[in-house]
Design a protein around this motif. Structure first.
Motif, PDB file in Angstrom:
ATOM      1  N   ARG A   2     -15.243 -11.626   1.928  1.00 30.32           N
ATOM      2  CA  ARG A   2     -16.036 -11.453   2.807  1.00 30.32           C
ATOM      3  C   ARG A   2     -17.569 -12.247   2.476  1.00 30.32           C
ATOM      4  NH1 ARG A   2     -16.004  -5.709   2.425  1.00 30.32           N
ATOM      5  NH2 ARG A   2     -14.089  -4.872   3.520  1.00 30.32           N
ATOM      6  N   ARG A  52       0.827  -1.463  -0.457  1.00 29.36           N
ATOM      7  CA  ARG A  52       0.073  -0.417  -0.103  1.00 29.36           C
ATOM      8  C   ARG A  52       0.812   0.734   0.286  1.00 29.36           C
ATOM      9  NH1 ARG A  52      -5.439   0.221  -0.136  1.00 29.36           N
ATOM     10  NH2 ARG A  52      -6.060  -2.306  -0.893  1.00 29.36           N
ATOM     11  N   ASP A  89     -13.413  -8.896  -1.188  1.00 30.59           N
ATOM     12  CA  ASP A  89     -14.705  -8.959  -1.185  1.00 30.59           C
ATOM     13  C   ASP A  89     -15.739  -9.743  -1.215  1.00 30.59           C
ATOM     14  OD1 ASP A  89     -15.467  -5.814  -0.604  1.00 30.59           O
ATOM     15  OD2 ASP A  89     -15.771  -5.399  -2.921  1.00 30.59           O
ATOM     16  N   GLU A  97      -5.661   8.840   2.280  1.00 29.46           N
ATOM     17  CA  GLU A  97      -5.094   8.021   1.073  1.00 29.46           C
ATOM     18  C   GLU A  97      -3.940   9.125   0.706  1.00 29.46           C
ATOM     19  OE1 GLU A  97      -8.480   7.524  -1.403  1.00 29.46           O
ATOM     20  OE2 GLU A  97      -9.439   6.529  -0.135  1.00 29.46           O
ATOM     21  N   SER A 142      -6.576  -6.840   6.238  1.00 23.51           N
ATOM     22  CA  SER A 142      -6.827  -6.358   4.767  1.00 23.51           C
ATOM     23  C   SER A 142      -8.270  -5.907   5.514  1.00 23.51           C
ATOM     24  CB  SER A 142      -7.221  -6.978   3.865  1.00 23.51           C
ATOM     25  OG  SER A 142      -6.676  -7.800   3.083  1.00 23.51           O
ATOM     26  N   LEU A 143      -9.135  -7.138   6.386  1.00 23.87           N
ATOM     27  CA  LEU A 143     -10.597  -6.527   6.805  1.00 23.87           C
ATOM     28  C   LEU A 143     -10.144  -5.713   7.883  1.00 23.87           C
ATOM     29  CD1 LEU A 143     -11.975 -10.341   6.605  1.00 23.87           C
ATOM     30  CD2 LEU A 143     -12.790  -8.158   5.707  1.00 23.87           C
ATOM     31  N   SER A 200     -11.998   2.597   7.980  1.00 24.12           N
ATOM     32  CA  SER A 200     -12.561   4.091   7.364  1.00 24.12           C
ATOM     33  C   SER A 200     -14.074   3.390   8.012  1.00 24.12           C
ATOM     34  CB  SER A 200     -12.055   3.784   6.447  1.00 24.12           C
ATOM     35  OG  SER A 200     -12.213   2.766   5.365  1.00 24.12           O
ATOM     36  N   GLU A 201     -14.398   2.506   8.831  1.00 23.66           N
ATOM     37  CA  GLU A 201     -15.814   2.231   8.655  1.00 23.66           C
ATOM     38  C   GLU A 201     -16.554   3.845   9.788  1.00 23.66           C
ATOM     39  OE1 GLU A 201     -17.860  -1.395   9.183  1.00 23.66           O
ATOM     40  OE2 GLU A 201     -16.108  -1.037  10.533  1.00 23.66           O
ATOM     41  N   TRP A 244      -7.590  -3.129   8.538  1.00 23.51           N
ATOM     42  CA  TRP A 244      -7.541  -1.619   7.072  1.00 23.51           C
ATOM     43  C   TRP A 244      -8.999  -1.242   6.915  1.00 23.51           C
ATOM     44  CZ3 TRP A 244      -3.784   1.595   5.805  1.00 23.51           C
ATOM     45  CH2 TRP A 244      -3.699   2.136   4.251  1.00 23.51           C
ATOM     46  N   GLU A 245      -9.770  -1.867   6.565  1.00 28.09           N
ATOM     47  CA  GLU A 245     -11.206  -1.725   5.951  1.00 28.09           C
ATOM     48  C   GLU A 245     -11.559  -0.893   6.763  1.00 28.09           C
ATOM     49  OE1 GLU A 245     -12.587  -1.940   2.549  1.00 28.09           O
ATOM     50  OE2 GLU A 245     -10.311  -2.455   2.362  1.00 28.09           O
ATOM     51  N   HIS A 301      -9.130  -5.493  -3.717  1.00 31.32           N
ATOM     52  CA  HIS A 301     -10.064  -5.324  -3.137  1.00 31.32           C
ATOM     53  C   HIS A 301     -11.403  -6.039  -3.759  1.00 31.32           C
ATOM     54  CE1 HIS A 301     -10.455  -1.617  -0.736  1.00 31.32           C
ATOM     55  NE2 HIS A 301      -9.106  -1.068  -1.835  1.00 31.32           N
ATOM     56  N   ARG A 351      -4.378   6.407   5.630  1.00 31.12           N
ATOM     57  CA  ARG A 351      -5.616   5.732   5.853  1.00 31.12           C
ATOM     58  C   ARG A 351      -7.111   6.656   5.278  1.00 31.12           C
ATOM     59  NH1 ARG A 351      -9.069   3.173   4.094  1.00 31.12           N
ATOM     60  NH2 ARG A 351      -9.589   1.319   4.716  1.00 31.12           N
TER      61      ARG A 351
END
Lengths: 346, 175
Positions: free
Chosen positions: B72, A25, B69, B138, A55-56, A62-63, A58-59, B65, B135
């Motif tokens: 998940r 990243r 998905d 970006e 990864s989750l 930003s929630e 990291w996601e 990404h 983050r």
């Protein structure tokens, strides 16, 4: 391998996954970096799982809050409905005994029939909304009916407002409600096993562990235990200045209270009136990540009256220590309070 | 600056690599082809071609990404199936409470957000700032370094530190 070294190996893999994630990243990762990473993944499924976790995470960073369910409810329902239907059919054909032999198919058909009105109904109801605060955080929320809720530290509420009723569930913590009275739409708060119905007023509800406390500042409130085992679940009416206390297996107890103490948190203060030190410490610990701990029986018997600011923990501790002549010793995980041994006891 | 033709050429040259990467993430070679096809659909629609500085990285990031998905979805599906079997063995009214379940899921999300916020707030100020710039805004490591006036290698250390903290916090409940 024992479980501890297994855990250690897992942590090491996670750390490698973090390093990969950060490199990839960074903005300068090259084709060969990505291919090296691919080879690294291919060697071991556990690495892939570790990378999922990274990864989750990291996601998740930003929630956003607050979360409204509205856009998802319909999708969710459709998915759930078709899924349920499919599974129900599978289940019935595979294990008819689970539904009482020959009645299986009939039961399934009935369940489907029952589902349909429920489905129609939910498309009309608004989805519940969630508001929450972190430890040490306070927040004010204005609901769509104009009522306001002030959330104290570490609090979570679930709000469900429909044209018929305004229902709020206090999941944990403490909240202060100022209700916009409406004759034809109830305002109801549930917390632990307690149902509180407002009759036009402002009141504070605190649900910590199994203890629920309702304090009425203004107006009238009705409190009722929802526990089916509670023999005396007759609604109790509280007027301004009255407080109801309810624990898991006790009756609702009504008493008077000091409004300045109950609403002190809204002004950034702790107000104590001849409270024992363990009570004071438990109260302060609701607001800060690092807990205070009392060491020694002599210190537990102390009591204190006065106002302490809650703006930051260092200051709160400093004031408490000074006023009660204590000694504080901060470690990485807690702050230990002991009786000051430097001075002889007065 | 990058034209769509240039990006297309890079995409075609990287196709095999992308497939291998996605197959490794998904443990599914046939599914990987579809995902890589999807990558192309995404870049065709992408309006900010001029912002792409590292096209290879960009393609892999999109592929990653899309793979995530799918991962998940698989996890959710699995959780739902487990929940379903638990409930149907005891009672049939699991359906009627689905809205509550939905609320419960959202509650978990709210709690997760609080955990994340608390974890980020607990970071040393510089790690926190570096992570937030990277983050939320970006920025690349290089941009963060310029913004904060520190070395790129230091930015990397701060971000690794932040990620460790996040993973530690979320280990038991990201799904």
């Amino acid at each position: 391998m024992n479980s501890k070294s297994q855990t250690n190996a897992k942590r090491a893999t996670e750390d490698e996954a973090i390093q990969w994630h950060v490199l990839l990243r960074s903005g300068v990762a090259t084709e060969s970096d990505w291919m090296d990473f691919t080879h690294w993944l291919e060697e071991d499924q556990e690495r892939n799982e570790a990378y999922d976790l990274v990864s989750l995470s990291w996601e998740a960073a930003s929630e956003q809050e607050p979360i409204t369910l509205k856009p998802y409810v319909f999708d969710f329902f459709i998915n759930f409905f078709s899924d349920s239907l499919r599974k129900l059919t599978e289940l019935v054909s595979a294990k008819p005994w689970a539904f009482g032999g020959g009645f299986g198919v009939a039961t399934a058909a009935m369940a489907i029939l029952l589902l349909t009105p429920a489905l129609l109904d939910t498309s009309k109801t608004a989805a519940p909304q969630i508001y929450a605060t972190a430890v040490g955080e306070q927040r004010s929320v204005t609901l769509q009916d104009g009522s306001t809720v002030l959330l104290n530290t570490a609090t979570t509420i679930l709000v469900n407002i429909t044209p018929q009723a305004r229902r709020i569930e206090l999941k944990k913590g403490e909240a202060f409600f100022t209700v916009q009275h409406e004759n034809d739409r109830i305002f109801e708060v549930t917390a632990n096993g307690l149902r509180i119905t407002d009759l036009g007023t402002s009141f504070d509800v605190r649900a910590i562990n199994a203890r629920t406390q309702v304090s009425v500042i203004d107006g009238i409130v009705e409190v009722e235990s929802r526990s089916p085992t509670d023999q005396n679940n007759i609604p109790v009416r509280l007027i301004a200045g009255q407080q109801a206390v309810h624990s898991a297996d006790a009756k609702i107890k009504v008493q008077t209270f000091d409004a300045s103490q109950i609403t002190a948190w809204q002004r950034g203060n702790f107000v104590f009136k001849n409270d024992k030190l363990p009570t004071i410490v438990a109260e302060i610990n609701r607001y800060f990540e690092k807990p205070l701990r009392l060491d020694g029986r002599d210190v537990s018997n102390l009591s204190f009256s006065g106002i302490i600011q809650m703006s930051d923990q260092k200051r709160t501790v400093r004031d408490l220590v000074a006023m009660l002549s204590l000694q504080d010793n901060e470690t990485d995980t807690e702050i230990i309070l002991t009786r000051n041994t430097m001075k002889p006891n007065q | 600056m990058m034209s769509i033709e240039e990006l297309n050429a890079i995409y075609l040259a990287q196709r095999a690599n992308l497939c291998r990467f996605v197959a490794a993430r998904l443990r599914d070679e046939a599914g990987a082809e579809d995902v890589v096809q999807d990558v192309w659909m995404r870049i065709e629609k992408s309006k900010k071609l001029e912002e792409i500085e590292n096209p290879v990285g960009y393609l892999f990031t999109i592929a990653g990404h899309l793979a995530l998905d799918i991962i998940r979805q698989r996890k959710r599906q699995k959780a739902r199936e487990e929940k379903w079997t638990d409930e149907t063995t005891t009672k049939l009214d699991g359906i009627a409470t689905s809205q509550e379940q939905n609320a419960e899921a959202s509650l978990l999300q709210a709690e997760r957000i609080i955990k994340v916020r608390t974890a980020i707030a607990r970071l040393p100020p510089k790690s926190r700032r570096a992570f937030e710039l990277h983050r939320m805004q970006e920025m690349s490591h290089k941009e963060v370094a310029a913004e904060m006036g520190i070395a790129v290698s230091t930015v990397e250390k701060h971000i690794i530190r932040a990620m460790r903290e996040l993973v530690q916090t979320l280990r038991d409940d990201v799904s």
